[in-house]
Each structure stands twice: as C-alpha cells, then as structure tokens.
Motif scaffolding. Structure first.
Motif, short mmCIF file in Angstrom:
data_model
loop_
_atom_site.label_atom_id
_atom_site.label_comp_id
_atom_site.label_asym_id
_atom_site.label_seq_id
_atom_site.Cartn_x
_atom_site.Cartn_y
_atom_site.Cartn_z
N ILE A 160 0.86 -1.17 0.00
CA ILE A 160 0.00 0.00 0.00
C ILE A 160 0.90 1.23 0.00
O ILE A 160 1.82 1.34 0.81
CB ILE A 160 -0.94 0.03 1.22
CG1 ILE A 160 -1.85 -1.21 1.22
CG2 ILE A 160 -1.77 1.31 1.24
CD1 ILE A 160 -2.79 -1.31 0.04
N LEU A 161 0.61 2.15 -0.91
CA LEU A 161 1.35 3.41 -0.99
C LEU A 161 0.49 4.53 -0.43
O LEU A 161 -0.73 4.45 -0.45
CB LEU A 161 1.70 3.73 -2.45
CG LEU A 161 2.27 2.60 -3.30
CD1 LEU A 161 2.63 3.13 -4.69
CD2 LEU A 161 3.48 1.98 -2.64
N GLY A 162 1.15 5.57 0.06
CA GLY A 162 0.36 6.68 0.58
C GLY A 162 1.18 7.92 0.82
O GLY A 162 2.41 7.87 0.93
N SER A 163 0.47 9.05 0.92
CA SER A 163 1.09 10.31 1.30
C SER A 163 0.27 10.99 2.39
O SER A 163 0.45 12.17 2.68
CB SER A 163 1.21 11.24 0.09
OG SER A 163 -0.07 11.47 -0.49
N SER A 164 -0.65 10.21 3.00
CA SER A 164 -1.48 10.70 4.10
C SER A 164 -1.62 9.57 5.12
O SER A 164 -0.88 8.59 5.07
CB SER A 164 -2.84 11.16 3.59
OG SER A 164 -3.58 10.04 3.11
N GLY A 224 -2.44 -5.94 7.03
CA GLY A 224 -1.18 -6.63 7.26
C GLY A 224 -0.29 -6.67 6.04
O GLY A 224 0.32 -7.69 5.72
N LEU A 225 -0.18 -5.51 5.37
CA LEU A 225 0.61 -5.40 4.15
C LEU A 225 1.79 -4.45 4.35
O LEU A 225 1.74 -3.58 5.23
CB LEU A 225 -0.25 -4.86 3.00
CG LEU A 225 -1.43 -5.74 2.57
CD1 LEU A 225 -2.27 -5.01 1.53
CD2 LEU A 225 -0.92 -7.07 2.00
N PRO A 226 2.85 -4.57 3.56
CA PRO A 226 3.93 -3.59 3.63
C PRO A 226 3.45 -2.23 3.15
O PRO A 226 2.51 -2.13 2.34
CB PRO A 226 5.01 -4.18 2.71
CG PRO A 226 4.28 -5.11 1.79
CD PRO A 226 3.11 -5.63 2.57
N TYR A 227 4.12 -1.18 3.63
CA TYR A 227 3.63 0.19 3.43
C TYR A 227 4.78 1.08 2.96
O TYR A 227 5.89 1.01 3.51
CB TYR A 227 3.06 0.72 4.74
CG TYR A 227 2.59 2.15 4.71
CD1 TYR A 227 1.62 2.56 3.81
CD2 TYR A 227 3.10 3.09 5.60
CE1 TYR A 227 1.17 3.87 3.81
CE2 TYR A 227 2.65 4.40 5.60
CZ TYR A 227 1.69 4.80 4.70
OH TYR A 227 1.25 6.08 4.69
N ALA A 228 4.52 1.88 1.94
CA ALA A 228 5.52 2.82 1.43
C ALA A 228 4.93 4.22 1.43
O ALA A 228 3.84 4.44 0.89
CB ALA A 228 5.94 2.43 0.01
N PHE A 229 5.66 5.17 2.03
CA PHE A 229 5.18 6.55 2.14
C PHE A 229 5.91 7.44 1.15
O PHE A 229 7.14 7.40 1.04
CB PHE A 229 5.39 7.08 3.56
CG PHE A 229 4.64 8.36 3.82
CD1 PHE A 229 3.36 8.34 4.31
CD2 PHE A 229 5.23 9.59 3.55
CE1 PHE A 229 2.65 9.51 4.53
CE2 PHE A 229 4.54 10.79 3.76
CZ PHE A 229 3.25 10.75 4.26
N LYS A 285 5.13 -8.93 10.58
CA LYS A 285 5.42 -7.71 11.32
C LYS A 285 5.51 -6.55 10.34
O LYS A 285 5.69 -6.76 9.13
CB LYS A 285 6.71 -7.84 12.12
CG LYS A 285 7.96 -8.10 11.30
CD LYS A 285 9.18 -8.27 12.20
CE LYS A 285 10.44 -8.54 11.38
NZ LYS A 285 11.63 -8.70 12.25
N PRO A 286 5.39 -5.31 10.80
CA PRO A 286 5.36 -4.17 9.87
C PRO A 286 6.64 -4.07 9.04
O PRO A 286 7.74 -4.38 9.52
CB PRO A 286 5.23 -2.96 10.81
CG PRO A 286 4.79 -3.48 12.12
CD PRO A 286 5.27 -4.89 12.21
N HIS A 287 6.47 -3.63 7.82
CA HIS A 287 7.61 -3.31 6.96
C HIS A 287 7.31 -1.96 6.33
O HIS A 287 6.44 -1.85 5.45
CB HIS A 287 7.83 -4.37 5.89
CG HIS A 287 9.08 -4.13 5.08
ND1 HIS A 287 10.29 -4.74 5.37
CD2 HIS A 287 9.33 -3.32 4.01
CE1 HIS A 287 11.21 -4.34 4.51
NE2 HIS A 287 10.64 -3.47 3.67
N ALA A 288 8.02 -0.92 6.78
CA ALA A 288 7.75 0.45 6.35
C ALA A 288 8.88 0.97 5.49
O ALA A 288 10.05 0.91 5.88
CB ALA A 288 7.55 1.35 7.56
N MET A 289 8.52 1.49 4.34
CA MET A 289 9.48 2.11 3.44
C MET A 289 9.19 3.61 3.36
O MET A 289 8.05 4.02 3.25
CB MET A 289 9.36 1.50 2.04
CG MET A 289 10.30 2.11 1.00
SD MET A 289 9.81 1.69 -0.69
CE MET A 289 10.19 -0.05 -0.74
N MET A 290 10.24 4.41 3.42
CA MET A 290 10.10 5.84 3.16
C MET A 290 10.85 6.17 1.87
O MET A 290 11.83 5.51 1.51
CB MET A 290 10.65 6.68 4.31
CG MET A 290 12.15 6.58 4.53
SD MET A 290 12.77 7.69 5.84
CE MET A 290 12.61 9.28 5.02
#
Length: 329
Positions: free
Chosen positions: A162-166, A177-182, A210-215
């Motif tokens: 899932i991508l997002g800017s908010s 429960g998916l990885p996230y990219a901001f 477990k969470p996987h966060a990308m910036m």
C-alpha cells in the motif's frame, strides 16, 4: 535498515524523446542492480509530458528483462484507474515471466488531473472502493478456486504494497497486514504520524508477520556540492512548473532558479522536496543519517531526476555507496 531501493519515473529530458527515456531507464536499472539496489520501481502517471512510465507494467517488463536478480515493480499502480482483474492479469503475467521478482504497489490517487482521470476511467464512481478493490486484487493472486480467475495471476502471490502520502494508506496497510511505502519524496508532512499509525496498529497477516515500512527520499550526488546543486536544479524547476500548471519535459539545469521560479513557489517546492539529500558524498551521508535515525525505516527508496543521463547514473552509484553504510542484518 534492511534494504535501499530506487524509484524511477522514466523522465523525458528536454530535447529528447520517450524512446530516449526508456533507454535511459533500462541503462539505469542495470547499473542499479550492479550497485546493490534491492528494488527498482516505476510509477503510473498520465498526461505528463515529462514522464514516460504511463503504461507502467510494460516498462516494468522491459526492466525485468534487462536485469537478473533485482526485484522490479510498481510504485505504484493507481488502482482506481483500473479493474482489479486487469491489474491481476498484468502482474500475474509479469510474475510468471519473472518469478519471485515482481512487486505491486497500489495507490489510491488518480496520478493525473481530473479530466485525464475521467478519460482513463470512463465512468467516475462517487464512492471510494479502494479497500475492496485491494482485497479483490489480492484474492486473484491467491490459491482459492473462484468463479473468476486471473490467468496468469492465480496462485502467483505477487507481493502487494500500500502506498500513501497521508494517514489513510497507513491505516489500510496496517489493517490488511501489508507492507507500506510513504511518498515522502514529494509529500513529507505526515510521514512521522503515518509511520506511527502503521507500526502501532499493524495486524499480522498471511502476507506479513510484522510491519515493513518504506520511506522515499530524493537524492542527488556529485563529486562536489556545487555540481550536485546545479544538477538538482532540473528537478526543482520541473516541480515548480508542475505546481504552477505548466508541466513539461525535464528542463536543462540552471544557475538561475531564483529568476525562473517566484519566491513563494520556490518555498513550496523546497518544502515538498525537503525529504532529500543533495551534495557531495559526505553531505549526502549526513543527510541520510539524519533521515534514517529519525524515521527508522525498514527500507528507503531513493529517487532523483537529472537531465544528463550519465550524471544521473553516477548519482545513484554514489548514493548506493553511501546507503550501504546504513544496512544492517
């Protein structure tokens, strides 16, 4: 931090063509693989004279064919523009051709202006069906027998991001429960809050335990501070023109940004692009050290548009040398 990756929009430099942009993308991708980048993502944009990656899955196929081990994917596909089944078939085809190498990042925005969005979608639905569309799409990649199958696609288990800017995307990624990219490379304001929400409300799933966060962050590296600032002026000018409704090819670099961009617009652009590191390698190291220590991403994805292709390739090579310092097992 586990990985560093690269986001490419296949920019069309002023004086060149979309064909040149595609050749540059393939060239950069092969260099990125050698340099140690973990993923190479392309993004869906439409009606943009300076971006060639509108047919994103086709460009992904070109990059995947030219590389061997690096993951390749979309950062992202703007799902409201497409039927989930069509996306599943496209990325199922890619995953069949290039097993265990394809990623699918999904965005909720149109990736264009509203007139173009209407041209893409034909019928504009008033309701927001993004969460349901994401789950439908994931279902097509699964093993369950259903009345409608994605062929190819069924059973490929393409990793979905899932991508997002908010904050919306952070909440949805945590819930599913998916990885996230901001998208902090152009919209940094909610990065810290979004990462907190994602990490604190994450629910383990069959996709991720477990969470996987990308910036995302901008980068422009050159042997000297002065050259790096000069090269980056192309992206600043392009973004300023986009903000003022005058998108175009990636401009030539300039020493005269102050005369070309009004001060209020420049202030907005500098803020939007503030999640970045520009300069000689030592300066870029300090810039990334600040960003990584503050946000503690599992992964960082860098991006940067430079008019001269050789200088752009060199920038990402130099950036990889810096980013390797921050990788931990």
């Amino acid at each position: 931090m586990k990985h560093f990756s690269l986001l490419d929009l296949s920019p069309i430099p002023e004086g060149q063509t979309a064909a040149d942009a595609f050749a540059n993308t393939v060239s950069l991708a092969t260099t990125a693989e050698t340099a140690g980048y973990h993923r190479y993502w392309l993004a869906e944009h439409h009606n943009m004279p300076g971006i060639a990656s509108a047919a994103t899955s086709l460009v992904i196929a070109q990059v995947a064919a030219a590389t061997k081990t690096m993951r390749v994917g979309a950062g992202g596909i703007m799902l409201p523009n497409h039927a989930p089944l069509v996306v599943a078939e496209q990325f199922g085809t890619l995953a069949t051709l290039y097993p265990d190498r394809i990623d699918l990042g999904l965005g909720r925005a149109p990736g264009t202006d509203m007139a173009t969005a209407r041209a893409l979608r034909r019928h504009m639905a008033p309701e927001d069906s993004f969460p349901q569309d994401v789950q439908e799409l994931i279902g097509y990649f699964g093993d369950d027998d259903t009345a409608v199958r994605a062929v190819p696609g069924h059973g490929t288990h393409v990793p979905v991001w899932i991508l997002g800017s908010s904050l919306y995307g952070a909440q949805l990624a945590a819930f599913l429960g998916l990885p996230y990219a901001f998208a902090s490379h152009f919209a940094p304001d909610m990065l810290e809050q979004a990462l907190h929400i994602y990490r604190s409300t994450f629910q383990p799933s069959a996709h991720l335990d477990k969470p996987h966060a990308m910036m995302a962050a901008g980068v422009c590296v050159a042997p000297s501070e002065e050259e790096a600032q000069f090269l980056r002026s192309s992206q600043i000018l392009a973004f300023a023109r986009l903000r003022t409704g005058k998108p175009g090819p990636l401009p030539l670099p300039t020493h005269d940004l102050a005369t070309l961009v009004p001060a209020p617009v420049m202030q907005q652009v500098n803020h939007a692009l503030s999640c970045s590191a520009t300069g000689a390698p030592d300066s870029v190291y300090r810039g990334f050290e600040t960003l990584i220590s503050r946000y503690n991403p599992d992964e960082i994805m860098v991006t940067g548009m430079i008019h001269d292709h050789a200088a752009r390739v060199r920038s990402f090579e130099l950036a990889s040398n810096v980013l390797k310092s921050f990788i931990s097992e």
